[in-house]
Design a protein around this motif. Sequence first.
Motif, PDB file in Angstrom:
ATOM      1  N   PHE A  48     -93.892 -27.962   2.790  1.00  0.00           N
ATOM      2  CA  PHE A  48     -95.050 -27.063   2.664  1.00  0.00           C
ATOM      3  C   PHE A  48     -95.546 -26.582   4.033  1.00  0.00           C
ATOM      4  O   PHE A  48     -96.732 -26.393   4.237  1.00  0.00           O
ATOM      5  N   ARG A  49     -94.604 -26.409   4.920  1.00  0.00           N
ATOM      6  CA  ARG A  49     -94.988 -25.947   6.266  1.00  0.00           C
ATOM      7  C   ARG A  49     -95.064 -24.426   6.269  1.00  0.00           C
ATOM      8  O   ARG A  49     -94.191 -23.744   5.765  1.00  0.00           O
ATOM      9  N   ARG A  50     -96.155 -23.908   6.865  1.00  0.00           N
ATOM     10  CA  ARG A  50     -96.287 -22.451   6.960  1.00  0.00           C
ATOM     11  C   ARG A  50     -95.762 -21.997   8.313  1.00  0.00           C
ATOM     12  O   ARG A  50     -95.779 -22.755   9.280  1.00  0.00           O
ATOM     13  N   LYS A  51     -95.311 -20.731   8.342  1.00  0.00           N
ATOM     14  CA  LYS A  51     -94.802 -20.200   9.619  1.00  0.00           C
ATOM     15  C   LYS A  51     -95.917 -20.150  10.646  1.00  0.00           C
ATOM     16  O   LYS A  51     -97.066 -19.881  10.309  1.00  0.00           O
ATOM     17  N   LYS A  52     -95.557 -20.379  11.910  1.00  0.00           N
ATOM     18  CA  LYS A  52     -96.573 -20.323  12.969  1.00  0.00           C
ATOM     19  C   LYS A  52     -97.008 -18.873  13.183  1.00  0.00           C
ATOM     20  O   LYS A  52     -96.196 -17.963  13.081  1.00  0.00           O
ATOM     21  N   SER A 104    -104.414 -19.835   4.925  1.00  0.00           N
ATOM     22  CA  SER A 104    -103.950 -19.361   3.622  1.00  0.00           C
ATOM     23  C   SER A 104    -103.227 -20.513   2.938  1.00  0.00           C
ATOM     24  O   SER A 104    -102.333 -21.124   3.521  1.00  0.00           O
ATOM     25  N   PHE A 105    -103.652 -20.825   1.729  1.00  0.00           N
ATOM     26  CA  PHE A 105    -103.030 -21.947   1.019  1.00  0.00           C
ATOM     27  C   PHE A 105    -102.350 -21.512  -0.277  1.00  0.00           C
ATOM     28  O   PHE A 105    -101.783 -22.339  -0.976  1.00  0.00           O
ATOM     29  N   GLY A 127     -99.706 -19.596  -0.777  1.00  0.00           N
ATOM     30  CA  GLY A 127     -98.236 -19.648  -0.714  1.00  0.00           C
ATOM     31  C   GLY A 127     -97.711 -21.035  -1.027  1.00  0.00           C
ATOM     32  O   GLY A 127     -96.834 -21.207  -1.887  1.00  0.00           O
ATOM     33  N   ILE A 128     -98.290 -22.045  -0.376  1.00  0.00           N
ATOM     34  CA  ILE A 128     -97.795 -23.416  -0.612  1.00  0.00           C
ATOM     35  C   ILE A 128     -98.222 -23.910  -2.004  1.00  0.00           C
ATOM     36  O   ILE A 128     -97.540 -24.717  -2.619  1.00  0.00           O
ATOM     37  N   LYS A 168     -95.644 -22.582  -4.291  1.00  0.00           N
ATOM     38  CA  LYS A 168     -94.406 -23.358  -4.142  1.00  0.00           C
ATOM     39  C   LYS A 168     -94.507 -24.681  -4.920  1.00  0.00           C
ATOM     40  O   LYS A 168     -93.570 -25.087  -5.609  1.00  0.00           O
ATOM     41  N   GLY A 206     -99.002 -30.768   4.367  1.00  0.00           N
ATOM     42  CA  GLY A 206     -98.978 -29.338   4.714  1.00  0.00           C
ATOM     43  C   GLY A 206    -100.373 -28.772   4.895  1.00  0.00           C
ATOM     44  O   GLY A 206    -100.634 -28.006   5.837  1.00  0.00           O
ATOM     45  N   ALA A 221    -102.008 -27.462   8.534  1.00  0.00           N
ATOM     46  CA  ALA A 221    -102.567 -26.120   8.743  1.00  0.00           C
ATOM     47  C   ALA A 221    -103.979 -26.205   9.333  1.00  0.00           C
ATOM     48  O   ALA A 221    -104.340 -25.437  10.239  1.00  0.00           O
TER      49      ALA A 221
END
Length: 331
Positions: free
Chosen positions: A196-200, A207-208, A210-211, A214, A243, A247
């Motif tokens: 559940f890692r977001r792009k840097k 923003s949560f 997206g994960i 998933k 995750g 963030a």
Amino acid sequence: MYTLGIESSCDETSVSILKNKQVLSCKTFSSLSLHKKYGGIIPEIASRRHLKVIDVVFAEAFRAAGIQLNEIEAIAVTQGPGLIGSLLIGVSFAKSLAYTLNIPLLGVNHLHAHLFSPFLNKKTIDFPFLGLVVSGGHTQLYMVEDFDQLEVLGRTTDDAAGEALDKVGRLYGLGFPAGPVIDKLYDSKTVDEKLFRRKKNNSLNFSFSGIKTKATYLHRELKNSGRLTEEEKVRILSSFQYGVVEALVRNTAKAVEKYHIQNVVVGGGVSANSLLRTQLCSLAKEKGSKMLISELRFCTDNAAGIAGLGGYLFKKGYKSSLDIMPDVNLV
Ligand code: KG4
Ligand code: ZN
């Protein structure tokens, strides 16, 4: 100075009495058990409960503080944000009291009060500081020059951190609110850090969604293939919490670097999370920052932070009119 605080923005009816910053009493009634079967807070149930219990909680707060009503010098109340019907009960109660006792009224921003909660009793940190509010309804990063000079540096563009934990946890069968349950079942050995890692990026916004999506797809996939075991649940929810925390900590670190501010204050329900507290302390060590986090009992909604902030603002010369109305749009 004795200050009375009243909080009724969501499901907690809370009344607190402070002597300066010292908490003499903080009595809180939560209607949470009545909302559990619906999987979220039902506004009408919450406001009816506030109406039913506010005078009882008020009387209990006085009994516990051991002072008399006529000793109170100012009344602070949550003006917003929150549920309109719930806010209305607290604001009306506070206005009537202030009028009857002929003492000053202070309408307080609930989010700013989450940042005042870490200052209760003897704790303090210097201005300016970065303020992280993480709750069920909000995830905001502030620059705080003073409690009457706050600027929002970043906010969630979709779900709040607590909301994401609650929604994903509910989907995986943990009930409501799931945040504290995920905290308890968290097992670091099972964490998949990349899941559940977001792009840097350079933004201080969060923003949560997206994960969260998933986690929803994973749930469907595992359920359909009969692989949704208890071990899998623990692995996914631990990774999800990891995750979310990553963030929050990452943006706090970015703000520390960007603004060269070493003092950080953290409040709100999610600041009770064990992993978040540990990771923020590690961040402080790594950056040489000072971290002030709410005591566990003052992380979730409570009137002590409201009374504290109200008293602080009163000493700075602020006072609200008896005409104030709840304001759900405060930030
Ligand atoms: O500040 P709060 O009481 O109410 C709002 O202003 O929203 O925060 C409630 C949120 C819920 O989403 C709940 O799941 C979350 O705080 N929460 C936690 C923990 N304790 C409460 N989340 C993660 N870990 C916890 N220990
Ligand atoms: Zn809150």
